[in-house]
Write an enzyme that holds these catalytic residues in place. Structure first.
Site: not given
Ligand SMILES: [Zn+2]
Length: 169
Positions: A85, A88, A133, A136, A156
């Site tokens: 990510c 984060c 995510c 976060c 995707c």
């Molecule tokens: Zn994240």
């Protein structure tokens, strides 16, 4: 000022962003409740996120933007490693689950365990499952049912919402 009036003013002050988010996510009441009940280990104010992220990352991760297809270098990333990510740094996908979907967006058939969560998204006149995510809450992309075996899923992703960590040689 009595308590009721103060609450109303606070509610209207926060209303702008709240309404915008509900509109973007386009969720029904039940989904909106579920989404607001989800808590994240990493949280920042909108202003903090704006400073922490690049404008393109901020638009996708925090406001559910979509990058132009074929615009992300991660689309052509074929080395062994982990996609994480950009908000984060949580690890999201292994390169072993990446496949070429010919859509122009990095695509995977399975996320790492507990790395992402989904919410129903009715925007763009379509019913889709939004993927974010789990650490976060940053928006990553959508998941569809037309992926390859063994899962049949196609995650995707927006490449700009992720970073790539090559495996140690
Ligand atoms: Zn994240």
């Amino acid at each position: 000022m009595d308590g009721t009036r103060r609450r109303l003013l606070i509610a209207s002050g926060a209303g702008g962003l709240g309404l915008a988010l509900i509109k973007l996510r386009g969720t029904g009441i039940a989904d909106a409740k579920a989404a607001s009940a989800e808590t994240f280990a990493v949280t920042h104010s909108d202003d903090e996120w704006r400073k922490l992220l690049s404008p393109a990352q901020y638009a996708v991760l925090r406001h559910e933007g979509t990058e132009r297809p074929y615009s992300s270098p991660l689309n052509d990333e074929h080395r062994a490693g982990i996609f994480a990510c950009a908000g984060c740094d949580q690890d999201l996908y292994s390169s072993t689950t990446k496949f070429d979907s010919h859509t122009g967006w990095p695509s995977f058939w399975k996320p790492l365990d507990k790395a992402v969560s989904t919410s129903r998204d009715y925007s763009m006149a379509m019913e889709r499952d939004e993927v974010h995510c789990s650490r976060c809450g940053g928006h990553l992309g959508h998941v569809f049912n037309d992926g390859p075996r063994p899962t049949g899923l196609r995650y995707c992703m927006n490449g700009v919402a992720m970073t790539f960590k090559p495996a140690a040689a």
